[in-house]
Design a protein around this motif. Structure first.
Motif, mmCIF file in Angstrom:
data_model
loop_
_atom_site.group_PDB
_atom_site.id
_atom_site.type_symbol
_atom_site.label_atom_id
_atom_site.label_comp_id
_atom_site.label_asym_id
_atom_site.label_seq_id
_atom_site.Cartn_x
_atom_site.Cartn_y
_atom_site.Cartn_z
ATOM 1 N N THR A 25 0.832 -1.197 0.000
ATOM 2 C CA THR A 25 0.000 0.000 0.000
ATOM 3 C C THR A 25 0.870 1.252 0.000
ATOM 4 O O THR A 25 2.047 1.215 0.348
ATOM 5 N N LYS A 26 0.264 2.363 -0.398
ATOM 6 C CA LYS A 26 0.960 3.644 -0.456
ATOM 7 C C LYS A 26 0.505 4.551 0.676
ATOM 8 O O LYS A 26 -0.611 4.418 1.166
ATOM 9 N N THR A 27 1.369 5.473 1.051
ATOM 10 C CA THR A 27 1.055 6.416 2.126
ATOM 11 C C THR A 27 0.339 7.635 1.550
ATOM 12 O O THR A 27 0.781 8.201 0.548
ATOM 13 N N TYR A 28 -0.747 8.023 2.192
ATOM 14 C CA TYR A 28 -1.545 9.143 1.686
ATOM 15 C C TYR A 28 -0.862 10.477 1.961
ATOM 16 O O TYR A 28 -0.329 10.713 3.036
ATOM 17 N N ASN A 301 -10.605 8.701 0.978
ATOM 18 C CA ASN A 301 -11.315 7.424 1.082
ATOM 19 C C ASN A 301 -11.084 6.579 -0.162
ATOM 20 O O ASN A 301 -10.808 5.379 -0.075
ATOM 21 N N SER A 302 -11.181 7.202 -1.338
ATOM 22 C CA SER A 302 -10.971 6.459 -2.582
ATOM 23 C C SER A 302 -9.514 6.022 -2.716
ATOM 24 O O SER A 302 -9.221 4.954 -3.266
ATOM 25 N N PHE A 303 -8.581 6.832 -2.216
ATOM 26 C CA PHE A 303 -7.162 6.470 -2.228
ATOM 27 C C PHE A 303 -6.926 5.195 -1.419
ATOM 28 O O PHE A 303 -6.222 4.272 -1.864
ATOM 29 N N GLU A 304 -7.524 5.130 -0.241
ATOM 30 C CA GLU A 304 -7.352 3.938 0.602
ATOM 31 C C GLU A 304 -8.094 2.735 0.025
ATOM 32 O O GLU A 304 -7.648 1.600 0.194
ATOM 33 N N ASN A 305 -9.198 2.968 -0.664
ATOM 34 C CA ASN A 305 -9.891 1.857 -1.321
ATOM 35 C C ASN A 305 -9.045 1.283 -2.460
ATOM 36 O O ASN A 305 -9.104 0.080 -2.739
ATOM 37 N N THR A 306 -8.265 2.150 -3.115
ATOM 38 C CA THR A 306 -7.331 1.660 -4.132
ATOM 39 C C THR A 306 -6.243 0.823 -3.486
ATOM 40 O O THR A 306 -5.853 -0.233 -4.008
ATOM 41 N N ASN A 307 -5.723 1.277 -2.343
ATOM 42 C CA ASN A 307 -4.762 0.470 -1.578
ATOM 43 C C ASN A 307 -5.351 -0.887 -1.229
ATOM 44 O O ASN A 307 -4.696 -1.930 -1.368
ATOM 45 N N LEU A 308 -6.589 -0.864 -0.771
ATOM 46 C CA LEU A 308 -7.269 -2.099 -0.381
ATOM 47 C C LEU A 308 -7.396 -3.040 -1.575
ATOM 48 O O LEU A 308 -7.179 -4.252 -1.451
#
Length: 468
Positions: A25-28, A301-308
């Motif tokens: 995963t990437k850091t926001y 939120n969408s950034f973390e959903n991409t990580n997920l």
């Protein structure tokens, strides 16, 4: 045997720890957006902004402040926004608990009858084909957060929670603006009604005067009819004004979450406009405007959903354990009936009908959309600030000219009336034109003051004021 199982479990945990170091995963980081030039033709010198002023300090009208406070206490949209926060908070709490293993208690009874004909035993052997099994046990399962799947879910839930709080702030700022604007519309309508009723009174007197002048052969019957028509022209606008007042009162009542009814209010002439309308720096909109904040949290939120979505391409480690009591007879339930099992599983997706790839593509597309929305929201915020500023400046400029216009028209009405009475150099058409122009100018002056007051409110909301 137990010692051997402990070593295996320990080995799996060590492996999980090693895998976790290889996070995918990437850091926001907050996205970089341009804020220069958002306030058209406005060069901000410092960070002092109207948005930092509490709404109680912005308004001097105590009755208006009482209405705003009532709206904040009772408005249905604001209550729903608060409930959205509660829902998001519950989701966030659940995402934090996802790090812990599940634990459940189970009790079951199984009665099994096997087919003797289906058993491959020699003839003559007596086999009991009917069994009863009693079990009481605990089961647990735990998924190691190797690739950041659970962490991404938690961060996405946190962004969603913060977004609902920003949405609540946005509802609050809009509510304050709506109540204030409707209030100023209401007292402006009151003022216009007062002016119209006063004009109507004057025109009734003018009709009587014209009738007297006709008897003295100064004017003709046409002037009498024109004066009566002029009277009715003012009279016919009064029902419309009263209807607008009633509808505005009803609109305010809905904002206050109460049944339609009269609204306690002051007058337009008693209103005080703030002197200092500082707008601060455009970059302050990123933190002052709740809808801009909400848009960033949606992007987060969408950034973390991409990580997920990325984590589904990598293996997952799950530990499952069961343990308790099992017996064929209740009387032996606590006699050598202990059992347990411990299973560690590593699952690597190989072919999943394109589900993981579709999930990632969708998440990435939604992230791009969220970024576009964030940028658009910021641009709209700058537009609203610019429009409100110019709206205020336009109202101020009109007020100076309007005052001179009204003063000139008052003189024109007086002069034409006197000329009509004592001279043949004019006719009633000149009087009629002057009176109609004066009424229109007086009503427009009220609209100018209303525009000025509402421009301040809209600027306050556009800058993000009302929630601090």
């Amino acid at each position: 045997m137990t010692h051997k199982y402990n070593k295996q479990v320990l080995g799996l945990l060590v492996a999980a720890s090693l895998f976790s170091a290889c996070s995918v995963t990437k850091t926001y980081k907050s996205p970089e957006v341009k804020t220069d030039g958002l306030y058209r033709d406005q060069v901000a010198a410092d960070s002092v902004t109207l948005a930092d002023m509490p709404w109680q300090s912005l308004f001097a009208d105590e009755k208006l402040k009482a209405l705003i406070q009532k709206g904040l206490d009772q408005n249905v949209d604001l209550k729903n926004a608060i409930q959205n926060i509660a829902q998001a908070q519950a989701t966030l709490k659940q995402s934090k608990l996802a790090y812990l293993p599940t634990l459940s208690a189970n009790a079951d009874y199984t009665r099994t009858k096997s087919s003797l004909a289906a058993l491959n035993f020699p003839a003559g052997i007596n086999i009991n084909t009917l069994t009863n099994t009693y079990r009481l046990y605990l089961s647990t399962s735990w998924e190691a957060d190797i690739w950041g799947k659970l962490s991404s879910s938690k961060r996405a839930a946190l962004a969603s929670y913060l977004g609902t709080d920003a949405a609540r702030k946005a509802v609050q700022t809009q509510l304050i603006a709506d109540i204030s604007n409707n209030y100023f519309t209401l007292i402006s309508l009151d003022k216009q009604l007062t002016i119209t009723e006063e004009t109507l009174k004057n025109r009734r007197s003018s009709v009587e005067t014209i009738k007297e002048l006709k008897e003295g052969a100064v004017v003709t019957g046409a002037a009498v009819v024109q004066s009566e028509a002029n009277l009715y022209a003012a009279e016919v606008t009064i029902p419309d004004l009263k209807q607008s007042i009633r509808e505005t009162e009803n609109a305010l009542s809905i904002l206050l979450a109460q049944a339609p009814g009269p609204i306690d209010r002051n007058t337009l002439d008693s209103q005080v406009v703030p002197v200092n309308l500082s707008v601060g720096l455009p970059s302050q909109l990123l933190h002052n405007r709740p809808d801009v904040e909400q848009a960033e949290f949606a992007f987060r939120n969408s950034f973390e959903n991409t990580n997920l979505a990325r984590t589904y391409f990598y293996p997952s480690l799950t530990l499952t354990a069961n343990g308790g009591l099992s017996t064929l007879q209740l009387k032996n339930f606590f006699d050598q009936s202990i059992f347990y099992s411990l299973v560690g599983g590593l699952t690597q997706p190989i072919f999943n009908q394109g589900v993981n790839k579709a999930r990632l593509t969708t998440a990435q597309s939604q992230q791009i959309q969220a970024m576009n929305t964030y940028q658009q929201t910021l641009l709209v915020a700058g537009q609203e600030v610019s429009n409100s500023l110019f709206d205020y400046q336009s109202a101020v400029a009109k007020q100076a000219s309007r005052a001179k216009q009204i003063a000139a028209l008052i003189k024109a009405v007086d002069y034409t009336q006197e000329l009509l009475r004592f001279s043949s150099a004019t006719n009633y058409t000149d009087v009629l034109t002057s009176e109609q122009s004066l009424l229109a100018a007086q009503l427009s002056a009220v609209s100018d003051q209303q525009q000025k007051l509402q421009a301040v409110v809209n600027l306050y909301r556009a800058l993000g004021g009302g929630w601090k």
